[in-house]
Design a protein around this motif. Sequence first.
Motif, PDB file in Angstrom:
ATOM      1  N   PRO A   1       0.800  -1.231   0.000  1.00 35.38           N
ATOM      2  CA  PRO A   1       0.000   0.000   0.000  1.00 35.38           C
ATOM      3  C   PRO A   1       0.827   1.272   0.000  1.00 35.38           C
ATOM      4  CG  PRO A   1      -0.914  -1.599   1.524  1.00 35.38           C
ATOM      5  CD  PRO A   1       0.395  -2.160   1.059  1.00 35.38           C
ATOM      6  N   GLY A   2       2.060   1.205   0.531  1.00 34.15           N
ATOM      7  CA  GLY A   2       2.901   2.393   0.532  1.00 34.15           C
ATOM      8  C   GLY A   2       3.216   2.915  -0.850  1.00 34.15           C
ATOM      9  N   ARG A   3       3.100   2.073  -1.858  1.00 36.35           N
ATOM     10  CA  ARG A   3       3.376   2.472  -3.240  1.00 36.35           C
ATOM     11  C   ARG A   3       2.123   2.988  -3.956  1.00 36.35           C
ATOM     12  NH1 ARG A   3       8.421   0.747  -4.456  1.00 36.35           N
ATOM     13  NH2 ARG A   3       9.288  -0.965  -3.202  1.00 36.35           N
ATOM     14  N   PHE A   4       0.926   2.674  -3.401  1.00 34.91           N
ATOM     15  CA  PHE A   4      -0.310   2.961  -4.131  1.00 34.91           C
ATOM     16  C   PHE A   4      -0.488   4.450  -4.431  1.00 34.91           C
ATOM     17  CE2 PHE A   4      -2.667  -0.988  -2.252  1.00 34.91           C
ATOM     18  CZ  PHE A   4      -1.774  -1.812  -2.908  1.00 34.91           C
ATOM     19  N   LEU A   5      -0.273   5.299  -3.434  1.00 41.19           N
ATOM     20  CA  LEU A   5      -0.545   6.736  -3.586  1.00 41.19           C
ATOM     21  C   LEU A   5       0.704   7.593  -3.426  1.00 41.19           C
ATOM     22  CD1 LEU A   5      -3.866   7.002  -1.521  1.00 41.19           C
ATOM     23  CD2 LEU A   5      -3.618   6.686  -3.985  1.00 41.19           C
ATOM     24  N   SER A   6       1.868   6.976  -3.315  1.00 40.98           N
ATOM     25  CA  SER A   6       3.106   7.710  -3.056  1.00 40.98           C
ATOM     26  C   SER A   6       3.325   8.833  -4.066  1.00 40.98           C
ATOM     27  CB  SER A   6       4.299   6.760  -3.096  1.00 40.98           C
ATOM     28  OG  SER A   6       5.519   7.469  -3.000  1.00 40.98           O
ATOM     29  N   GLY A   7       3.614  10.044  -3.533  1.00 36.18           N
ATOM     30  CA  GLY A   7       3.934  11.180  -4.381  1.00 36.18           C
ATOM     31  C   GLY A   7       2.755  11.878  -5.015  1.00 36.18           C
TER      32      GLY A   7
ATOM     33  N   ASN B   1      -5.127  -5.838  11.943  1.00 34.12           N
ATOM     34  CA  ASN B   1      -5.002  -4.385  11.732  1.00 34.12           C
ATOM     35  C   ASN B   1      -3.997  -4.114  10.629  1.00 34.12           C
ATOM     36  OD1 ASN B   1      -4.816  -1.633  11.819  1.00 34.12           O
ATOM     37  ND2 ASN B   1      -4.459  -1.499  14.024  1.00 34.12           N
ATOM     38  N   PRO B   2      -4.435  -3.648   9.472  1.00 34.90           N
ATOM     39  CA  PRO B   2      -3.502  -3.414   8.357  1.00 34.90           C
ATOM     40  C   PRO B   2      -2.448  -2.365   8.675  1.00 34.90           C
ATOM     41  CG  PRO B   2      -5.676  -2.514   7.861  1.00 34.90           C
ATOM     42  CD  PRO B   2      -5.823  -3.336   9.100  1.00 34.90           C
ATOM     43  N   ALA B   3      -2.704  -1.499   9.653  1.00 37.98           N
ATOM     44  CA  ALA B   3      -1.722  -0.484  10.009  1.00 37.98           C
ATOM     45  C   ALA B   3      -0.488  -1.101  10.650  1.00 37.98           C
ATOM     46  CB  ALA B   3      -2.343   0.544  10.961  1.00 37.98           C
ATOM     47  N   CYS B   4      -0.641  -2.326  11.182  1.00 42.06           N
ATOM     48  CA  CYS B   4       0.473  -2.986  11.875  1.00 42.06           C
ATOM     49  C   CYS B   4       1.250  -3.940  10.982  1.00 42.06           C
ATOM     50  CB  CYS B   4      -0.059  -3.737  13.100  1.00 42.06           C
ATOM     51  SG  CYS B   4      -0.801  -2.660  14.344  1.00 42.06           S
ATOM     52  N   ILE B   5       0.863  -4.038   9.714  1.00 35.35           N
ATOM     53  CA  ILE B   5       1.600  -4.880   8.777  1.00 35.35           C
ATOM     54  C   ILE B   5       2.761  -4.062   8.227  1.00 35.35           C
ATOM     55  CG2 ILE B   5       1.497  -6.204   6.627  1.00 35.35           C
ATOM     56  CD1 ILE B   5      -1.549  -6.461   7.101  1.00 35.35           C
ATOM     57  N   MET B   6       3.966  -4.485   8.502  1.00 36.44           N
ATOM     58  CA  MET B   6       5.149  -3.715   8.104  1.00 36.44           C
ATOM     59  C   MET B   6       5.433  -3.894   6.620  1.00 36.44           C
ATOM     60  SD  MET B   6       6.003  -2.067  10.742  1.00 36.44           S
ATOM     61  CE  MET B   6       7.565  -1.403  10.169  1.00 36.44           C
ATOM     62  N   GLU B   7       5.691  -2.784   5.942  1.00 38.51           N
ATOM     63  CA  GLU B   7       6.070  -2.808   4.534  1.00 38.51           C
ATOM     64  C   GLU B   7       7.523  -3.285   4.408  1.00 38.51           C
ATOM     65  OE1 GLU B   7       4.191  -1.947   1.902  1.00 38.51           O
ATOM     66  OE2 GLU B   7       2.533  -0.779   2.687  1.00 38.51           O
ATOM     67  N   ARG B   8       7.780  -4.096   3.390  1.00 41.04           N
ATOM     68  CA  ARG B   8       9.143  -4.569   3.178  1.00 41.04           C
ATOM     69  C   ARG B   8       9.534  -4.402   1.703  1.00 41.04           C
ATOM     70  NH1 ARG B   8       7.358  -8.814   6.713  1.00 41.04           N
ATOM     71  NH2 ARG B   8       6.868 -10.150   4.976  1.00 41.04           N
TER      72      ARG B   8
ATOM     73  N   ALA C   1       3.803   4.861   3.053  1.00 46.31           N
ATOM     74  CA  ALA C   1       4.808   5.395   2.137  1.00 46.31           C
ATOM     75  C   ALA C   1       6.113   5.674   2.890  1.00 46.31           C
ATOM     76  CB  ALA C   1       4.291   6.669   1.480  1.00 46.31           C
ATOM     77  N   LYS C   2       5.996   6.211   4.077  1.00 42.73           N
ATOM     78  CA  LYS C   2       7.187   6.509   4.876  1.00 42.73           C
ATOM     79  C   LYS C   2       7.930   5.236   5.263  1.00 42.73           C
ATOM     80  CE  LYS C   2       5.688  10.965   6.784  1.00 42.73           C
ATOM     81  NZ  LYS C   2       5.307  11.710   8.022  1.00 42.73           N
ATOM     82  N   GLU C   3       7.208   4.142   5.522  1.00 40.49           N
ATOM     83  CA  GLU C   3       7.857   2.872   5.858  1.00 40.49           C
ATOM     84  C   GLU C   3       8.767   2.393   4.738  1.00 40.49           C
ATOM     85  OE1 GLU C   3       5.149  -0.177   7.049  1.00 40.49           O
ATOM     86  OE2 GLU C   3       4.313   0.987   8.699  1.00 40.49           O
ATOM     87  N   LEU C   4       8.412   2.723   3.510  1.00 36.24           N
ATOM     88  CA  LEU C   4       9.202   2.305   2.354  1.00 36.24           C
ATOM     89  C   LEU C   4      10.204   3.367   1.933  1.00 36.24           C
ATOM     90  CD1 LEU C   4       6.430   0.622   0.142  1.00 36.24           C
ATOM     91  CD2 LEU C   4       8.212  -0.529   1.467  1.00 36.24           C
ATOM     92  N   GLY C   5      10.228   4.478   2.659  1.00 37.33           N
ATOM     93  CA  GLY C   5      11.138   5.557   2.289  1.00 37.33           C
ATOM     94  C   GLY C   5      10.719   6.273   1.028  1.00 37.33           C
ATOM     95  N   LEU C   6       9.413   6.284   0.736  1.00 39.07           N
ATOM     96  CA  LEU C   6       8.893   6.916  -0.470  1.00 39.07           C
ATOM     97  C   LEU C   6       8.233   8.253  -0.128  1.00 39.07           C
ATOM     98  CD1 LEU C   6       7.224   3.793  -2.130  1.00 39.07           C
ATOM     99  CD2 LEU C   6       9.404   4.843  -2.742  1.00 39.07           C
ATOM    100  N   PRO C   7       8.078   9.142  -1.103  1.00 38.41           N
ATOM    101  CA  PRO C   7       7.387  10.411  -0.856  1.00 38.41           C
ATOM    102  C   PRO C   7       5.939  10.147  -0.441  1.00 38.41           C
ATOM    103  CG  PRO C   7       8.558  10.473  -2.946  1.00 38.41           C
ATOM    104  CD  PRO C   7       8.594   9.055  -2.485  1.00 38.41           C
ATOM    105  N   PRO C   8       5.511  10.716   0.673  1.00 39.61           N
ATOM    106  CA  PRO C   8       4.127  10.464   1.098  1.00 39.61           C
ATOM    107  C   PRO C   8       3.137  11.203   0.211  1.00 39.61           C
ATOM    108  CG  PRO C   8       5.166  12.059   2.541  1.00 39.61           C
ATOM    109  CD  PRO C   8       6.244  11.562   1.623  1.00 39.61           C
TER     110      PRO C   8
END
Length: 274
Positions: A169-175, A267-274, A229-236
């Motif tokens: 999900p961190g990639r879905f809306l990044s930037g 809780n999807p918020a607790c699933i860590m992005e890798r 997005a922040k977990e992956l180091g991507l632009p939020p």
Amino acid sequence: MDTISILGCGWLGLPLAKRLIDSGYKVKGSTRRRALSEFDSLEAGGIEPYCLSLDPDVSGEKVEDFLDSDILIINFPPERREDIIDFHVAQINSLVSKLKLSPISKIIFVSSTSVYPDVNREVYEHERLPPSKISGQALLEVENILQTCARFKTTVIRFGGLIGYDRQPGRFLSGKKEITNGEAYVNLIHRDDGISIIHAIIEQNVWGEIFNACADGHPRRRDYYIAKAKELGLPPPLFKDDKDVSYKLVNSDKLKRIAGYKFKYPNPACIMER
């Protein structure tokens, strides 16, 4: 053990097939293209491969052999096209005509929570709410076709947005900027839970039901996608400060009550992005 055919052995269907094989079932899986790589991946997992398509009529090699099973899992979404409802209904009607000549007596239909409109409250399986999305309208019509056919018993699983593994999900809306509806709630489910839910329904012989399948946690859209997005180091992503909000909260209590299911990722918020 039963023989299970999976119509649509892709991102969800392939690992599901492997899980069922590990549990002792014989599994047949279909793909739309007879690509060597796709057939190899099925065969490598111990899955009997078939090439089938619905355009909208069912066609392919050895259709009758593919449907020579005890259970069928229908796992493909409506196609994005102008006549999406008519086409998806025609696909399922063609499939049903074949099923009536087969030994299949139980069906799992993989549906979606898009059958519910945004009503700014919790939604439940027993409600009859008109879908706002055209894909949801198509799915709801198909659910009704399958569940009213007396030839077999159909259990419908309405999944929230499937995430996990390469669906980050961190990639879905990044930037992205000027995103609306940031105060809405998300309805998501990890693929591992989706597979375990289908497995539990088969193991427990829970047929003729409709289940919502969505994680218990419903973080706000703004908070969730910025954090991921922040977990992956991507632009939020950047959300607008709009006051209007449109959402639904998908309630999965029925699944937990009848199938006794306990979510691995509540809780999807607790699933860590890798």
